[in-house]
Design an enzyme around this catalytic site. Structure first.
Site, PDB file in Angstrom:
ATOM      1  N   ILE A  12      25.048  38.073  33.928  1.00  0.00           N
ATOM      2  CA  ILE A  12      25.323  37.350  32.680  1.00  0.00           C
ATOM      3  C   ILE A  12      24.171  36.397  32.356  1.00  0.00           C
ATOM      4  CG2 ILE A  12      26.976  35.870  31.467  1.00  0.00           C
ATOM      5  CD1 ILE A  12      29.114  37.019  33.478  1.00  0.00           C
ATOM      6  N   LYS A  84      31.045  35.951  43.392  1.00  0.00           N
ATOM      7  CA  LYS A  84      32.104  36.308  42.436  1.00  0.00           C
ATOM      8  C   LYS A  84      32.991  37.484  42.844  1.00  0.00           C
ATOM      9  CE  LYS A  84      29.488  39.693  39.903  1.00  0.00           C
ATOM     10  NZ  LYS A  84      29.095  40.320  38.675  1.00  0.00           N
ATOM     11  N   SER A 124      36.326  31.463  34.819  1.00  0.00           N
ATOM     12  CA  SER A 124      36.846  32.834  34.743  1.00  0.00           C
ATOM     13  C   SER A 124      38.306  32.825  34.343  1.00  0.00           C
ATOM     14  CB  SER A 124      36.700  33.468  36.127  1.00  0.00           C
ATOM     15  OG  SER A 124      37.413  34.675  36.189  1.00  0.00           O
ATOM     16  N   TYR A 148      38.234  33.053  45.565  1.00  0.00           N
ATOM     17  CA  TYR A 148      37.257  32.990  44.475  1.00  0.00           C
ATOM     18  C   TYR A 148      37.837  32.257  43.269  1.00  0.00           C
ATOM     19  CZ  TYR A 148      34.858  34.453  40.241  1.00  0.00           C
ATOM     20  OH  TYR A 148      34.240  34.441  39.012  1.00  0.00           O
ATOM     21  N   LYS A 152      36.873  28.545  41.478  1.00  0.00           N
ATOM     22  CA  LYS A 152      36.556  28.294  40.060  1.00  0.00           C
ATOM     23  C   LYS A 152      37.419  27.156  39.523  1.00  0.00           C
ATOM     24  CE  LYS A 152      33.288  31.161  39.194  1.00  0.00           C
ATOM     25  NZ  LYS A 152      31.973  30.708  38.800  1.00  0.00           N
ATOM     26  N   ASN A 178      36.674  39.895  30.788  1.00  0.00           N
ATOM     27  CA  ASN A 178      35.993  40.923  31.588  1.00  0.00           C
ATOM     28  C   ASN A 178      34.652  41.311  30.955  1.00  0.00           C
ATOM     29  OD1 ASN A 178      38.854  41.044  32.486  1.00  0.00           O
ATOM     30  ND2 ASN A 178      38.091  42.692  33.764  1.00  0.00           N
ATOM     31  N   ASN A 197      32.753  46.717  42.585  1.00  0.00           N
ATOM     32  CA  ASN A 197      34.165  46.309  42.642  1.00  0.00           C
ATOM     33  C   ASN A 197      34.815  46.471  41.277  1.00  0.00           C
ATOM     34  OD1 ASN A 197      34.039  45.181  45.354  1.00  0.00           O
ATOM     35  ND2 ASN A 197      32.740  43.602  44.423  1.00  0.00           N
ATOM     36  N   PRO A 292      45.978  45.429  45.402  1.00  0.00           N
ATOM     37  CA  PRO A 292      46.679  44.164  45.624  1.00  0.00           C
ATOM     38  C   PRO A 292      46.080  43.027  44.793  1.00  0.00           C
ATOM     39  CG  PRO A 292      46.134  45.203  47.724  1.00  0.00           C
ATOM     40  CD  PRO A 292      45.473  46.012  46.660  1.00  0.00           C
ATOM     41  N   GLY A 293      46.938  42.217  44.202  1.00  0.00           N
ATOM     42  CA  GLY A 293      46.463  41.054  43.445  1.00  0.00           C
ATOM     43  C   GLY A 293      46.228  41.334  41.971  1.00  0.00           C
ATOM     44  N   ASP A 294      46.227  42.620  41.555  1.00  0.00           N
ATOM     45  CA  ASP A 294      45.992  42.944  40.141  1.00  0.00           C
ATOM     46  C   ASP A 294      47.221  42.602  39.295  1.00  0.00           C
ATOM     47  OD1 ASP A 294      43.428  43.856  40.309  1.00  0.00           O
ATOM     48  OD2 ASP A 294      43.887  45.969  39.934  1.00  0.00           O
TER      49      ASP A 294
HETATM   50  P1  NAD Z   1      25.730  37.724  39.449  1.00  0.00           P
HETATM   51  O1  NAD Z   1      26.091  37.853  40.891  1.00  0.00           O
HETATM   52  O2  NAD Z   1      25.030  38.855  38.790  1.00  0.00           O
HETATM   53  O3  NAD Z   1      24.870  36.408  39.202  1.00  0.00           O
HETATM   54  C1  NAD Z   1      25.005  35.246  39.997  1.00  0.00           C
HETATM   55  C2  NAD Z   1      23.608  34.683  40.183  1.00  0.00           C
HETATM   56  O4  NAD Z   1      23.694  33.480  40.960  1.00  0.00           O
HETATM   57  C3  NAD Z   1      22.690  35.637  40.945  1.00  0.00           C
HETATM   58  O5  NAD Z   1      21.430  35.682  40.337  1.00  0.00           O
HETATM   59  C4  NAD Z   1      22.609  35.024  42.341  1.00  0.00           C
HETATM   60  O6  NAD Z   1      21.413  35.346  43.004  1.00  0.00           O
HETATM   61  C5  NAD Z   1      22.743  33.550  42.012  1.00  0.00           C
HETATM   62  N1  NAD Z   1      23.271  32.750  43.127  1.00  0.00           N
HETATM   63  C6  NAD Z   1      24.390  33.017  43.863  1.00  0.00           C
HETATM   64  N2  NAD Z   1      24.568  32.045  44.784  1.00  0.00           N
HETATM   65  C7  NAD Z   1      23.554  31.156  44.613  1.00  0.00           C
HETATM   66  C8  NAD Z   1      23.185  29.951  45.263  1.00  0.00           C
HETATM   67  N3  NAD Z   1      23.911  29.454  46.268  1.00  0.00           N
HETATM   68  N4  NAD Z   1      22.083  29.288  44.817  1.00  0.00           N
HETATM   69  C9  NAD Z   1      21.323  29.788  43.802  1.00  0.00           C
HETATM   70  N5  NAD Z   1      21.639  30.928  43.155  1.00  0.00           N
HETATM   71  C10 NAD Z   1      22.722  31.597  43.557  1.00  0.00           C
HETATM   72  O7  NAD Z   1      27.097  37.380  38.682  1.00  0.00           O
HETATM   73  P2  NAD Z   1      27.407  37.321  37.122  1.00  0.00           P
HETATM   74  O8  NAD Z   1      28.336  38.431  36.825  1.00  0.00           O
HETATM   75  O9  NAD Z   1      26.174  37.170  36.353  1.00  0.00           O
HETATM   76  O10 NAD Z   1      28.266  35.996  37.087  1.00  0.00           O
HETATM   77  C11 NAD Z   1      27.698  34.749  36.720  1.00  0.00           C
HETATM   78  C12 NAD Z   1      28.782  33.688  36.789  1.00  0.00           C
HETATM   79  O11 NAD Z   1      29.863  34.060  35.940  1.00  0.00           O
HETATM   80  C13 NAD Z   1      29.387  33.514  38.190  1.00  0.00           C
HETATM   81  O12 NAD Z   1      29.619  32.144  38.396  1.00  0.00           O
HETATM   82  C14 NAD Z   1      30.701  34.263  38.110  1.00  0.00           C
HETATM   83  O13 NAD Z   1      31.668  33.727  38.975  1.00  0.00           O
HETATM   84  C15 NAD Z   1      31.087  34.024  36.654  1.00  0.00           C
HETATM   85  N6  NAD Z   1      31.984  35.051  36.123  1.00  0.00           N
HETATM   86  C16 NAD Z   1      31.600  36.366  36.165  1.00  0.00           C
HETATM   87  C17 NAD Z   1      32.461  37.347  35.680  1.00  0.00           C
HETATM   88  C18 NAD Z   1      32.097  38.797  35.767  1.00  0.00           C
HETATM   89  O14 NAD Z   1      33.001  39.642  35.721  1.00  0.00           O
HETATM   90  N7  NAD Z   1      30.825  39.167  35.875  1.00  0.00           N
HETATM   91  C19 NAD Z   1      33.687  36.972  35.139  1.00  0.00           C
HETATM   92  C20 NAD Z   1      34.034  35.633  35.095  1.00  0.00           C
HETATM   93  C21 NAD Z   1      33.167  34.676  35.595  1.00  0.00           C
HETATM   94  C1  WQD Z   2      39.633  46.118  35.617  1.00  0.00           C
HETATM   95  C2  WQD Z   2      40.756  47.138  35.624  1.00  0.00           C
HETATM   96  C3  WQD Z   2      41.642  47.523  37.819  1.00  0.00           C
HETATM   97  C4  WQD Z   2      38.026  49.334  39.514  1.00  0.00           C
HETATM   98  C5  WQD Z   2      37.664  40.936  37.933  1.00  0.00           C
HETATM   99  C6  WQD Z   2      37.884  39.622  38.594  1.00  0.00           C
HETATM  100  C7  WQD Z   2      37.853  38.526  37.573  1.00  0.00           C
HETATM  101  C8  WQD Z   2      36.588  38.588  36.728  1.00  0.00           C
HETATM  102  C9  WQD Z   2      36.392  39.932  36.145  1.00  0.00           C
HETATM  103  C10 WQD Z   2      35.001  37.180  37.825  1.00  0.00           C
HETATM  104  C11 WQD Z   2      41.918  46.740  36.528  1.00  0.00           C
HETATM  105  C12 WQD Z   2      40.995  48.775  37.296  1.00  0.00           C
HETATM  106  C13 WQD Z   2      38.940  48.748  38.655  1.00  0.00           C
HETATM  107  C14 WQD Z   2      38.258  50.669  39.949  1.00  0.00           C
HETATM  108  C15 WQD Z   2      40.278  50.718  38.639  1.00  0.00           C
HETATM  109  N1  WQD Z   2      35.422  38.323  37.517  1.00  0.00           N
HETATM  110  N2  WQD Z   2      40.051  49.420  38.223  1.00  0.00           N
HETATM  111  N3  WQD Z   2      39.388  51.299  39.493  1.00  0.00           N
HETATM  112  O1  WQD Z   2      40.132  42.808  38.301  1.00  0.00           O
HETATM  113  O2  WQD Z   2      40.334  42.543  35.789  1.00  0.00           O
HETATM  114  O3  WQD Z   2      38.723  41.189  37.025  1.00  0.00           O
HETATM  115  O4  WQD Z   2      36.434  40.913  37.189  1.00  0.00           O
HETATM  116  O5  WQD Z   2      35.457  36.112  37.533  1.00  0.00           O
HETATM  117  O6  WQD Z   2      37.915  37.351  38.301  1.00  0.00           O
HETATM  118  O7  WQD Z   2      39.155  39.640  39.224  1.00  0.00           O
HETATM  119  O8  WQD Z   2      38.252  43.563  36.729  1.00  0.00           O
HETATM  120  O9  WQD Z   2      36.781  45.490  36.562  1.00  0.00           O
HETATM  121  O10 WQD Z   2      37.831  44.972  38.806  1.00  0.00           O
HETATM  122  O11 WQD Z   2      39.260  45.833  36.959  1.00  0.00           O
HETATM  123  O12 WQD Z   2      41.288  51.336  38.270  1.00  0.00           O
HETATM  124  O13 WQD Z   2      37.493  51.230  40.722  1.00  0.00           O
HETATM  125  O14 WQD Z   2      40.244  48.362  36.175  1.00  0.00           O
HETATM  126  O15 WQD Z   2      42.793  47.815  38.562  1.00  0.00           O
HETATM  127  O16 WQD Z   2      43.088  47.197  35.928  1.00  0.00           O
HETATM  128  P1  WQD Z   2      39.488  42.549  37.015  1.00  0.00           P
HETATM  129  P2  WQD Z   2      37.938  44.973  37.325  1.00  0.00           P
END
Ligand code: NAD
Ligand code: WQD
Length: 342
Positions: A12, A84, A124, A148, A152, A178, A197, A292-294
């Protein structure tokens, strides 16, 4: 504005850097590359046609972070850095609390020591947990179901307390739903380590032939077709939300949590169909047990984002899938050279 971006090399973060640089902000990325690659930043520079400063470091390294603040003197911070993976957080809770919570406290300390009072934080939708009602608005009870998610929520609480204690401090907590998709150029995108994941990168790797079939986690939910429903948001829309948040910081009072989603939701099978349309490839799948947890369904109430930041999502599922396919097909092994295929 001078903006320090933690975790800017990640999925992101890298997508947010492009419009941030194009808007003329001065940017410094602070990242330890734990889950990302410097190659993403090289491509960001090309896409934005501008340079940006980079410091390789851990957010828990108080001395290095403090020196970075003192020399860069940011007006604001966008804080993406952290771990994450929900599943991994159950097996390594201390690592998640140490990196996410201790790292965020160190960051706030450096901000305070250097007179920086504005932060946009990556939270998140996972902080909500099992829904009492949908769509979730920002007043919905907060009951995260994983270490996790709890990390947050704890960071949200710490940032809120910090703004209460410091007159003039401002924070926007963006609760992402998402995030999926990629930059439309296909030059940057999501590059998870090992087996993905999340649904979208898994589907993309099946479509490109890196994995055999998608395992659908349950088809007996109370949803349109029995599979899980989520509010998928294009990472380009999400990137714009960060610019809107930066612009809104001086109009808010203290700390605000804001949902960032589209207000629409799609099932797993709808995502598979949309991806097949966008890529012209087939995405074989089989149905497995629930994960689990979904929860069955998640969806954002997006009224507050519109009212407070003047932001709303513009891109739909087709754009999300075609951008992901563009990225996946042009970079079959992500940022790694193709010989390192896993
Ligand atoms: P990402 O893993 O691609 O990016 C995280 C970045 O942080 C990476 O570049 C990593 O190297 C860096 N990083 C991790 N630990 C660090 C540390 N201790 N010191 C310095 N740098 C560090 O993940 P993303 O998908 O880009 O997510 C960015 C943020 O958004 C995260 O905080 C994540 O929890 C949050 N978020 C992501 C999602 C998602 O689904 N991608 C959803 C909700 C929230
Ligand atoms: C989406 C849907 C799965 C994989 C997670 C984190 C959340 C946020 C976003 C960081 C669900 C289904 C998935 C697969 C599947 N991240 N699925 N087969 O669980 O909604 O959210 O990412 O903050 O905190 O929990 O996203 O993409 O894993 O799943 O059927 O191989 O796809 O069951 O319904 P989720 P996801």
């Amino acid at each position: 504005m001078r903006v320090l971006v933690t975790g800017g090399a990640g999925y992101i973060g890298s997508h947010t850097l492009v419009p941030l640089l194009r808007a003329g902000h001065e940017v410094l990325v602070y990242d330890n590359y734990a889950t990302s690659s410097p190659e993403a930043l090289a491509r960001v520079r090309q896409l934005a046609n501008r340079d940006l400063a980079v410091v390789e470091g851990d957010i828990r390294d108080l001395a290095l972070l403090d020196r970075t603040f003192a020399s860069f003197r940011p007006d604001a911070v966008i804080h993406f850095a952290g771990l994450k993976a929900v599943g991994e957080s159950h097996s390594q809770p201390l690592e998640y609390y140490a990196q996410n919570i201790a790292g965020s406290i160190t960051l706030l300390q450096c901000m305070a020591q250097n007179g920086c009072t504005q932060i946009v934080f990556s939270s998140s939708a996972t902080v909500y947990g099992e829904p009492d009602y949908l769509p979730y608005d920002e007043h919905h009870p907060l009951r995260p179901q994983s270490p996790y998610g709890r990390s947050k929520l704890m960071i949200e609480t710490i940032i809120r307390d910090w703004t209460s204690a410091n007159a003039g401090a401002r924070a926007i907590l963006l609760r992402y739903f998402n995030p999926v998709g990629a930059h439309p150029s296909g030059r940057i995108g999501e590059d998870p380590l090992g087996t993905p994941n999340n649904l979208m990168p898994y589907i993309a790797q099946v479509a490109i032939g890196r994995r055999e079939a998608l395992l659908v986690h349950g088809d007996d939910y109370d949803t349109r077709d029995g599979t899980g429903e989520r509010d998928y948001i294009h990472v380009e829309d999400l990137a714009r939300a960060h610019l809107a948040a930066l612009d809104s910081l001086d109009r808010i009072d203290g700390c605000e949590a804001i949902n960032v989603g589209t207000g629409q939701s799609a099932t797993v099978l709808e995502m598979v169909a949309a991806f097949e349309r966008a890529s012209g490839r087939s995405v074989p799948y089989r149905i497995g047990p629930r994960r689990p947890g979904d929860v069955a369904r998640m969806c954002a109430d997006v009224a507050k984002a519109r009212a407070l930041m003047g932001w709303q999502a513009e891109l739909g599922l087709d754009a999300m899938c075609s951008a992901t396919w563009q990225w996946q097909s042009r970079n079959p092994t992500g940022y790694a050279p193709e010989v390192e295929r896993d």
